[in-house]
Motif scaffolding. Structure first.
Motif, mmCIF file in Angstrom:
data_model
loop_
_atom_site.group_PDB
_atom_site.id
_atom_site.type_symbol
_atom_site.label_atom_id
_atom_site.label_comp_id
_atom_site.label_asym_id
_atom_site.label_seq_id
_atom_site.Cartn_x
_atom_site.Cartn_y
_atom_site.Cartn_z
ATOM 1 N N GLN A 94 9.575 7.276 34.910
ATOM 2 C CA GLN A 94 11.083 5.906 35.143
ATOM 3 C C GLN A 94 10.390 5.240 36.717
ATOM 4 O O GLN A 94 11.208 4.747 36.907
ATOM 5 C CB GLN A 94 12.036 6.576 34.578
ATOM 6 C CG GLN A 94 13.164 5.850 35.646
ATOM 7 C CD GLN A 94 13.808 4.761 34.383
ATOM 8 O OE1 GLN A 94 13.065 4.672 33.344
ATOM 9 N NE2 GLN A 94 14.225 3.619 35.091
ATOM 10 N N ASP A 95 10.470 6.522 37.582
ATOM 11 C CA ASP A 95 10.452 6.777 39.019
ATOM 12 C C ASP A 95 9.909 5.685 39.308
ATOM 13 O O ASP A 95 9.450 4.691 40.139
ATOM 14 C CB ASP A 95 10.106 8.029 39.926
ATOM 15 C CG ASP A 95 11.842 8.410 40.151
ATOM 16 O OD1 ASP A 95 13.173 8.058 39.939
ATOM 17 O OD2 ASP A 95 11.998 10.045 39.549
ATOM 18 N N ARG A 96 8.483 5.987 38.956
ATOM 19 C CA ARG A 96 7.373 5.351 39.014
ATOM 20 C C ARG A 96 7.389 3.841 38.591
ATOM 21 O O ARG A 96 6.992 2.130 39.437
ATOM 22 C CB ARG A 96 6.207 5.219 39.311
ATOM 23 C CG ARG A 96 5.130 6.405 39.209
ATOM 24 C CD ARG A 96 5.276 6.360 41.314
ATOM 25 N NE ARG A 96 4.618 8.186 41.058
ATOM 26 C CZ ARG A 96 5.340 9.357 41.755
ATOM 27 N NH1 ARG A 96 7.199 8.866 41.145
ATOM 28 N NH2 ARG A 96 4.897 10.526 41.599
ATOM 29 N N LEU A 97 8.093 3.529 37.202
ATOM 30 C CA LEU A 97 8.402 1.831 37.379
ATOM 31 C C LEU A 97 9.944 1.072 37.996
ATOM 32 O O LEU A 97 9.182 -0.326 37.957
ATOM 33 C CB LEU A 97 8.642 1.927 35.794
ATOM 34 C CG LEU A 97 7.430 2.292 35.012
ATOM 35 C CD1 LEU A 97 7.682 2.324 33.732
ATOM 36 C CD2 LEU A 97 6.016 0.782 34.945
ATOM 37 N N SER A 98 10.426 2.409 38.778
ATOM 38 C CA SER A 98 11.559 1.144 38.894
ATOM 39 C C SER A 98 11.384 0.968 40.607
ATOM 40 O O SER A 98 11.984 -0.049 41.082
ATOM 41 C CB SER A 98 12.566 2.512 39.288
ATOM 42 O OG SER A 98 13.120 2.217 37.624
ATOM 43 N N ALA A 99 10.142 1.796 41.072
ATOM 44 C CA ALA A 99 9.584 1.332 42.466
ATOM 45 C C ALA A 99 8.993 -0.287 42.413
ATOM 46 O O ALA A 99 8.635 -0.354 41.460
ATOM 47 C CB ALA A 99 9.180 2.213 42.889
ATOM 48 N N ALA A 100 8.848 -0.409 43.926
ATOM 49 C CA ALA A 100 8.385 -1.822 44.126
ATOM 50 C C ALA A 100 6.572 -1.379 43.630
ATOM 51 O O ALA A 100 6.260 -0.256 43.953
ATOM 52 C CB ALA A 100 8.527 -1.805 45.599
ATOM 53 N N GLY A 101 6.463 -2.147 43.540
ATOM 54 C CA GLY A 101 4.511 -2.385 43.151
ATOM 55 C C GLY A 101 3.761 -3.229 42.584
ATOM 56 O O GLY A 101 4.782 -4.395 42.697
ATOM 57 N N PRO A 102 2.856 -3.577 42.115
ATOM 58 C CA PRO A 102 2.429 -4.159 41.699
ATOM 59 C C PRO A 102 2.283 -5.094 40.141
ATOM 60 O O PRO A 102 3.528 -4.087 39.654
ATOM 61 C CB PRO A 102 0.586 -3.714 41.312
ATOM 62 C CG PRO A 102 0.379 -2.247 42.415
ATOM 63 C CD PRO A 102 1.724 -2.197 42.256
ATOM 64 N N PRO A 103 2.227 -6.243 40.418
ATOM 65 C CA PRO A 103 3.320 -7.289 39.142
ATOM 66 C C PRO A 103 2.515 -7.022 37.914
ATOM 67 O O PRO A 103 3.176 -6.203 36.953
ATOM 68 C CB PRO A 103 2.593 -8.464 39.061
ATOM 69 C CG PRO A 103 1.293 -8.831 40.368
ATOM 70 C CD PRO A 103 1.417 -7.470 41.059
#
Length: 294
Positions: free
Chosen positions: A165-174
């Protein structure tokens, strides 16, 4: 040619039985054929995924050869991504060389793995990760425009759910790709995984991840959820194959085949092309997914 035609026929029959097409998903069109040079120029990142392979047998070697042919044919391959059961029968370190390293040494790409039930059977999972210079699960890797998140579905616990959840909620590549062994959805010998469905699927659906890669069932299956998440079982890397069933409660299954294979993923600025390739080089399935907008 006869083997390639037979492979295509097998996938078409499975897809028809499941009520969906093989090849590009509904509403998409395959791009026009391109030369190797033009294709490579537009691809930002690429990798090959495969699972349930570490037997040391001829089928594993055949899939490895097919991956080398793919990489040598102008396709971008930045990494080898596995969906687990990398070293049969029990992840023994004495077998890392012949079953994990040597079949893929000519590819000269980093190998990023998740662990399957056979890898952890006798407690050697940590040694397998360290052997490849990888951290403990869960962990993340990046390619241009792509984030890959590796989970341990041998223990789909609350801590990993929070991490996901934390990784997918953070800004990142599309483009987000999530990799774990026991499948969210499958209609084969092992079937879907209730704990994964309860804990992780709601997170994957909420964040509309582009692609989920699993193994465990020794075949190829592609599902599309109502929210547009693509789930793929790619467990045909070398171990004895399992038949594909029907009538299971899963999202729409667009394609399936009981064949040794790998799954190639190529990412451009606008699309993600996913291609299942058999051990003899035949294309079993292909789908083009849009890159999510920021």
């Amino acid at each position: 040619m006869r083997r390639a035609a037979l492979a295509a026929a097998v996938v078409t029959l499975w897809a028809a039985a499941c009520g969906g097409p093989s090849g590009p998903a509904a509403g998409t069109t395959s791009p026009a054929p391109a030369t190797s040079a033009s294709r490579a120029a537009h691809v930002r990142a690429g990798f090959v995924a495969f699972g349930d392979f570490g037997t040391g047998d001829s089928a594993q070697r055949a899939v490895a050869r097919a991956m080398r042919t793919w990489a040598g044919g102008g396709h971008r391959v930045d990494a080898l991504v596995t969906t687990g059961d990398n070293v049969y029968p029990d992840g023994s370190p004495s077998l890392f060389g012949p079953r994990l390293d040597r079949p893929y040494r000519n590819l000269r790409r980093p190998m990023w793995i998740t662990l399957g039930n056979h890898d952890v059977l006798n407690g050697h999972g940590g040694a397998e990760l360290r052997h490849l210079g990888l951290p403990g699960l869960p962990y993340a890797k990046r390619l241009p425009g792509v984030q890959l998140l590796f989970l341990d579905a041998d223990r789909p616990d609350a801590a990993q759910t929070r991490w996901l959840q934390d990784r997918l909620s953070a800004a990142g590549p599309p483009v987000r790709v999530v990799v774990f062994h026991q499948p969210a959805w499958s209609c084969s010998r092992h079937g879907s995984t209730p704990a994964v469905d309860a804990r992780w699927v709601p997170v994957l659906e909420r964040h509309r991840v582009t692609l989920v890669l699993n193994g465990h069932d020794h075949n190829y299956q592609r599902f599309t959820s109502a929210h547009g998440v693509t789930y793929i079982v790619t467990g045909g890397g070398g171990a004895a194959l399992y038949p594909v069933g029907s009538g299971c409660r899963t999202p729409h299954r667009a394609a399936a085949a009981s064949r040794h294979h790998f799954t190639a993923v190529e990412v451009t600025a606008t699309r993600v092309t996913v291609t299942a390739v058999s051990d003899d080089g035949a294309v079993l399935d292909r789908v083009v997914l849009p890159v999510p907008r920021p």
